[in-house]
Scaffold this active site. Structure first.
Site, mmCIF file in Angstrom:
data_model
loop_
_atom_site.group_PDB
_atom_site.id
_atom_site.type_symbol
_atom_site.label_atom_id
_atom_site.label_comp_id
_atom_site.label_asym_id
_atom_site.label_seq_id
_atom_site.Cartn_x
_atom_site.Cartn_y
_atom_site.Cartn_z
ATOM 1 N N ILE A 192 0.951 -1.175 -0.052
ATOM 2 C CA ILE A 192 -0.007 -0.091 0.049
ATOM 3 C C ILE A 192 0.846 1.442 0.167
ATOM 4 C CG2 ILE A 192 -1.683 1.214 1.207
ATOM 5 C CD1 ILE A 192 -2.459 -1.471 2.518
ATOM 6 N N PHE A 193 0.873 2.261 -1.088
ATOM 7 C CA PHE A 193 1.546 3.185 -1.213
ATOM 8 C C PHE A 193 0.972 4.609 -0.512
ATOM 9 C CE2 PHE A 193 2.991 7.115 -3.648
ATOM 10 C CZ PHE A 193 4.328 6.969 -3.293
ATOM 11 N N GLY A 194 1.606 5.267 0.412
ATOM 12 C CA GLY A 194 1.291 6.312 1.184
ATOM 13 C C GLY A 194 1.986 7.525 0.796
ATOM 14 N N GLY A 252 0.765 11.111 1.682
ATOM 15 C CA GLY A 252 0.286 12.285 2.529
ATOM 16 C C GLY A 252 0.581 11.695 3.939
ATOM 17 N N GLU A 287 -9.886 6.647 4.316
ATOM 18 C CA GLU A 287 -9.601 7.512 2.936
ATOM 19 C C GLU A 287 -10.909 7.615 2.076
ATOM 20 O OE1 GLU A 287 -6.558 8.643 2.405
ATOM 21 O OE2 GLU A 287 -5.615 7.750 3.966
#
Length: 196
Positions: A15-17, A19, A95
């Site tokens: 999972i790419f974050g 922020g 989200e």
């Protein structure tokens, strides 16, 4: 495409974050890795009337905008086993609760590994979201961030933590959009404090 469709039959997921996830994932994961994705630029074009703002004064948080020549640095988290379902359930509330978000699979390039990219899930706020604010000048965005706060805290904290992450974890990367907004916001805060 729903996150569940992306993971059918998989025992692990990245999972790419880009922020607040870079400093506050709030879900269990196997490991994390700093790196980047291509084809997107990070912009403070999304409004927030809960965590970092209010209905009267919405804060600004980041989303991703498609740009073939851009790349965005952040953190990818590998979740496995029961963490996959738990993390997606949590992120779907965090989200997407306000609607107007999409999930996409992108190639994540880990920093310094020189290996192949791995597919990662990313959440993106779109212009369909009622809170989408769109483009504005660094002066306008910085001034807005300087005065907004929500249930999670000051919008300025969000901005400063993201800038701190970039300086400490990606010191050779120049994020002009982020750093120009940071400079404006800090100037506004200094002016407001001096005026008191």
């Amino acid at each position: 495409m729903k996150p569940q469709d992306l993971i059918s039959g998989k025992s692990s997921l990245w999972i790419f974050g880009y922020g607040s996830l870079v400093w506050k994932p709030d879900f269990k994961y196997k490991r994390s890795q700093v790196g980047f994705i291509k084809g997107y630029k990070r912009r403070f074009w999304h409004g927030d009337n809960f965590h970092r703002g209010s209905d009267e004064l919405p804060g600004r948080v980041v989303t991703l905008i498609e740009d073939d020549d851009a790349s965005t640095w952040g953190v990818a988290f590998e979740v496995s086993g029961s963490q996959v379902e738990e993390s997606l359930r949590y992120l779907n509330v965090r989200e997407t609760v306000r609607g107007g978000y999409v999930t996409k699979t992108v190639d994540f390039f880990p920093d310094g590994e020189g290996g192949s990219p791995v597919p990662a899930l990313v959440y993106i706020a779109t212009s369909d979201n009622a809170l989408y604010l769109g483009p504005a000048s660094p002066e306008e965005i910085g001034a807005q961030i300087a005065v907004c706060r929500g249930k999670t805290g000051h919008n300025l904290e969000y901005l400063l933590r993201l800038a701190e992450f970039m300086r400490s974890s990606c010191p050779d990367v120049e994020d002009h959009h982020l750093f120009s907004i940071e400079a404006v916001a800090l100037n506004v805060v200094s002016y407001l404090m001096a005026a008191q």
